[in-house]
Motif scaffolding. Structure first.
Motif, PDB file in Angstrom:
ATOM      1  N   GLY A  96       0.629  -1.184   0.044  1.00  0.00           N
ATOM      2  CA  GLY A  96      -0.067  -0.032   0.053  1.00  0.00           C
ATOM      3  C   GLY A  96       0.872   1.186  -0.163  1.00  0.00           C
ATOM      4  O   GLY A  96       0.525   2.155  -0.814  1.00  0.00           O
ATOM      5  N   GLY A  97       1.834   1.331   0.998  1.00  0.00           N
ATOM      6  CA  GLY A  97       2.858   2.529   0.863  1.00  0.00           C
ATOM      7  C   GLY A  97       3.448   2.586  -0.258  1.00  0.00           C
ATOM      8  O   GLY A  97       3.768   3.736  -0.786  1.00  0.00           O
ATOM      9  N   GLY A  98       3.985   1.528  -0.978  1.00  0.00           N
ATOM     10  CA  GLY A  98       4.779   1.685  -1.994  1.00  0.00           C
ATOM     11  C   GLY A  98       3.894   2.032  -3.396  1.00  0.00           C
ATOM     12  O   GLY A  98       4.365   2.923  -4.198  1.00  0.00           O
ATOM     13  N   GLN A  99       2.869   1.569  -3.401  1.00  0.00           N
ATOM     14  CA  GLN A  99       2.047   1.920  -4.542  1.00  0.00           C
ATOM     15  C   GLN A  99       1.591   3.338  -4.280  1.00  0.00           C
ATOM     16  O   GLN A  99       1.439   3.815  -5.348  1.00  0.00           O
ATOM     17  CB  GLN A  99       0.609   1.001  -4.494  1.00  0.00           C
ATOM     18  CG  GLN A  99      -0.248   1.112  -5.311  1.00  0.00           C
ATOM     19  CD  GLN A  99      -1.348  -0.115  -5.593  1.00  0.00           C
ATOM     20  OE1 GLN A  99      -1.130  -0.868  -4.966  1.00  0.00           O
ATOM     21  NE2 GLN A  99      -2.302   0.349  -6.315  1.00  0.00           N
ATOM     22  N   TRP A 100       1.434   3.909  -2.962  1.00  0.00           N
ATOM     23  CA  TRP A 100       0.894   5.112  -3.056  1.00  0.00           C
ATOM     24  C   TRP A 100       2.023   5.954  -3.372  1.00  0.00           C
ATOM     25  O   TRP A 100       1.834   7.092  -3.833  1.00  0.00           O
ATOM     26  CB  TRP A 100       0.502   5.515  -1.612  1.00  0.00           C
ATOM     27  CG  TRP A 100      -0.018   6.761  -1.112  1.00  0.00           C
ATOM     28  CD1 TRP A 100       0.741   7.704  -0.359  1.00  0.00           C
ATOM     29  CD2 TRP A 100      -0.930   7.408  -1.787  1.00  0.00           C
ATOM     30  NE1 TRP A 100       0.154   8.815  -0.319  1.00  0.00           N
ATOM     31  CE2 TRP A 100      -0.966   8.732  -1.428  1.00  0.00           C
ATOM     32  CE3 TRP A 100      -2.013   7.017  -2.776  1.00  0.00           C
ATOM     33  CZ2 TRP A 100      -1.963   9.778  -1.464  1.00  0.00           C
ATOM     34  CZ3 TRP A 100      -3.139   7.980  -3.086  1.00  0.00           C
ATOM     35  CH2 TRP A 100      -2.914   9.293  -2.392  1.00  0.00           C
ATOM     36  N   ALA A 101       3.379   5.577  -3.031  1.00  0.00           N
ATOM     37  CA  ALA A 101       4.570   6.597  -3.453  1.00  0.00           C
ATOM     38  C   ALA A 101       4.442   6.539  -4.938  1.00  0.00           C
ATOM     39  O   ALA A 101       5.105   7.526  -5.741  1.00  0.00           O
ATOM     40  CB  ALA A 101       5.809   5.807  -3.069  1.00  0.00           C
ATOM     41  N   LEU A 102       3.848   5.468  -5.742  1.00  0.00           N
ATOM     42  CA  LEU A 102       3.813   5.691  -7.105  1.00  0.00           C
ATOM     43  C   LEU A 102       2.733   6.283  -7.755  1.00  0.00           C
ATOM     44  O   LEU A 102       2.853   7.298  -8.804  1.00  0.00           O
ATOM     45  CB  LEU A 102       4.018   4.162  -7.889  1.00  0.00           C
ATOM     46  CG  LEU A 102       3.860   3.952  -9.301  1.00  0.00           C
ATOM     47  CD1 LEU A 102       4.968   4.478 -10.129  1.00  0.00           C
ATOM     48  CD2 LEU A 102       3.432   2.434  -9.455  1.00  0.00           C
ATOM     49  N   GLN A 103       1.560   6.094  -7.243  1.00  0.00           N
ATOM     50  CA  GLN A 103       0.404   6.729  -7.681  1.00  0.00           C
ATOM     51  C   GLN A 103      -0.196   7.967  -7.044  1.00  0.00           C
ATOM     52  O   GLN A 103      -0.323   8.774  -7.892  1.00  0.00           O
ATOM     53  CB  GLN A 103      -0.688   5.536  -7.566  1.00  0.00           C
ATOM     54  CG  GLN A 103      -1.015   4.600  -8.262  1.00  0.00           C
ATOM     55  CD  GLN A 103      -2.226   3.588  -8.256  1.00  0.00           C
ATOM     56  OE1 GLN A 103      -2.157   2.663  -7.569  1.00  0.00           O
ATOM     57  NE2 GLN A 103      -3.106   4.345  -8.695  1.00  0.00           N
ATOM     58  N   GLY A 104       0.321   8.133  -5.868  1.00  0.00           N
ATOM     59  CA  GLY A 104       0.073   9.376  -5.366  1.00  0.00           C
ATOM     60  C   GLY A 104       0.255  10.683  -6.065  1.00  0.00           C
ATOM     61  O   GLY A 104      -0.342  11.673  -6.167  1.00  0.00           O
ATOM     62  N   PRO A 105       1.465  10.650  -6.160  1.00  0.00           N
ATOM     63  CA  PRO A 105       2.176  11.957  -6.995  1.00  0.00           C
ATOM     64  C   PRO A 105       1.572  12.348  -8.235  1.00  0.00           C
ATOM     65  O   PRO A 105       1.551  13.457  -8.797  1.00  0.00           O
ATOM     66  CB  PRO A 105       3.615  11.870  -7.129  1.00  0.00           C
ATOM     67  CG  PRO A 105       3.980  10.673  -6.046  1.00  0.00           C
ATOM     68  CD  PRO A 105       2.745   9.709  -5.772  1.00  0.00           C
TER      69      PRO A 105
END
Length: 441
Positions: free
Chosen positions: A360-369
């Motif tokens: 979740g955290g790694g995916q958020w680092a990719l998708q969030g920005p």
């Protein structure tokens, strides 16, 4: 009909699905090849990105490891273990066994998904001991499938990350309180819808023939005898200190004091507070430092596969980022979305990306920005975008074997034994959540 379909899926999966670590390596090679083809002029950039990103999420990895381990250690507290055994005696039929296992595991996932790993595993085994007609692989699938609900839980990594001061997107979206994410009415509605319907689907998948009953793992009788002999010997002063019931209790109480103080100070939930709370609870209820350390050591064995594979998935995330693959997928989805459909496209995108980046955290680092600015430009609230990503991440966890590894390690099964059932459940979860996200976010 559903029983036959589930049986077909299970047979196909058992024959063709490789080990989870093999899947991680194959995904890495697949992403490598596609990324190099997209950047033929400079392939070394991809290799450099992979190597640089391999250890990028060490801090987050440690947080996730502690979420799992502190939850598992708390679940092994004797009175909690005995309570689980007592509740496990309630279901009298296979259907009741599947439903009860799902409900207990789902409640645990809501509290802490590390806690849920052991609670689900212990409960599935205890129920199986008392229900020989229950299909053990389906019981374990029932215990694991509430992972699709963890996005709404108290240990939701994305919801807690953006509630943490100075998170990496704070300058763009600010700090988003959990009242706008995991405690948002839309999140609660989706959670309840899945909580009610998923056990019904599980019950309809239950096989009537070819039942696989639970077979206890053989214990090392030599080690048990040696341990008993050791216990009979007088304790040394050092061992008395290790078994002293007050040291763990006092240390756990110190942790509780800090957590309560921070909440009165107005601190919102975040990963650090969750971990300290469960670490303190484990110390407090295990009491002796020796017993706590032993439980921690046992928990570490169950999550060794996650520690091994996490860097490889971090490398995949780095390749997706550096090559433009992730951006291309996300931008395409965002380009065809409107304000009303942005969250549903975000959900579908997150489900796809999670297959390659099951964090979740790694995916958020990719998708969030990428998705936060695009969604905010359309007028979509940041908290809703974040929860759409979180639900997508939780959705395909059902068919991404990474997070199933701890519970499988505890019960002694392989991913092949439960994946057929998880595939069917993922289809149901995807349909229900897709419909609801359109209306509640």
């Amino acid at each position: 009909m559903l029983v036959k379909i589930a049986d077909i899926f299970s047979k196909v999966v058992r024959r063709y699905l490789p080990d989870a670590f093999v899947i991680a390596i194959l995904m890495t090679l697949f992403v490598f090849i596609i990324a190099i083809l997209m950047n033929l002029s400079d392939p070394m950039t991809i290799f450099k990105a992979w190597g640089d990103g391999f250890w990028k999420y060490l801090a987050f990895t440690m947080q996730m490891v502690l979420v799992l381990m502190t939850g598992m250690v708390l679940a092994s507290v004797p009175f909690i273990n005995k309570a689980l055994q007592k509740v496990a005696s309630i279901p009298k039929t296979p259907t009741q066994a599947y439903v009860m296992t799902f409900i207990i595991s789902a409640i645990s996932y809501y509290i802490n998904w590390g806690l849920a790993v052991v609670v689900g595993a212990i409960f599935a085994k205890e129920v199986a001991k008392r229900n020989e007609k229950a299909h053990f692989p389906l019981l374990v699938a029932s215990a694991y499938s509430p992972t699709a609900l963890y996005a709404a839980g108290l240990s939701s990594s994305i919801g807690l990350t953006i509630a943490t001061p100075d998170h990496f997107l704070a300058k763009i979206m600010g700090v988003v309180p959990t009242s706008e994410t995991i405690f948002h009415p839309g999140t609660i509605i989706i959670f309840l819808a899945l909580f009610i319907t998923m056990p019904i689907v599980i019950a309809f998948m239950a096989p009537k023939t070819n039942i696989i009953s639970y077979k206890p793992l053989q214990k090392n009788t030599v080690a048990t005898t040696e341990t008993a002999a050791t216990i009979e010997q007088p304790l040394t002063p050092a061992e008395k200190l290790e078994m002293n019931p007050w040291l763990g209790t006092i240390m756990g109480a110190c942790g509780f004091v800090y957590v309560v103080y921070k909440f009165f100070e107005g601190l919102d939930l975040n990963l650090d507070i969750i971990n300290l709370t469960f670490l303190s609870a484990g110390l407090f209820f295990h009491r002796s430092l020796g017993r706590f350390a032993a439980a921690f050591k046992e928990a570490a064995t169950s999550i060794s596969s996650i520690i091994l594979q996490f860097p490889f998935y971090a490398g995949i995330i780095a390749i997706l980022t550096s090559s433009g693959m992730g951006e291309a997928i996300i931008n395409w989805m965002s380009s065809v979305a409107s304000k009303d459909t942005f969250t549903i496209f975000t959900y579908w995108t997150a489900g796809l990306v999670n297959l390659f980046a099951p964090s979740g955290g790694g995916q958020w680092a990719l998708q969030g920005p990428l998705q936060i600015p695009a969604g905010m430009q359309l007028g979509v609230e940041p908290g809703k975008i974040a929860m759409a990503v979180a639900w997508g991440d939780a959705w395909t966890n059902l068919i991404q074997p990474f997070w199933a590894l701890p519970i499988l390690g505890v019960v002694g099964l392989s991913i092949r034994d439960i994946m057929g059932y998880c595939v069917l459940l993922s289809i149901w979860v995807g349909v229900v959540t897709s419909i609801l996200i359109m209306f509640v976010y």
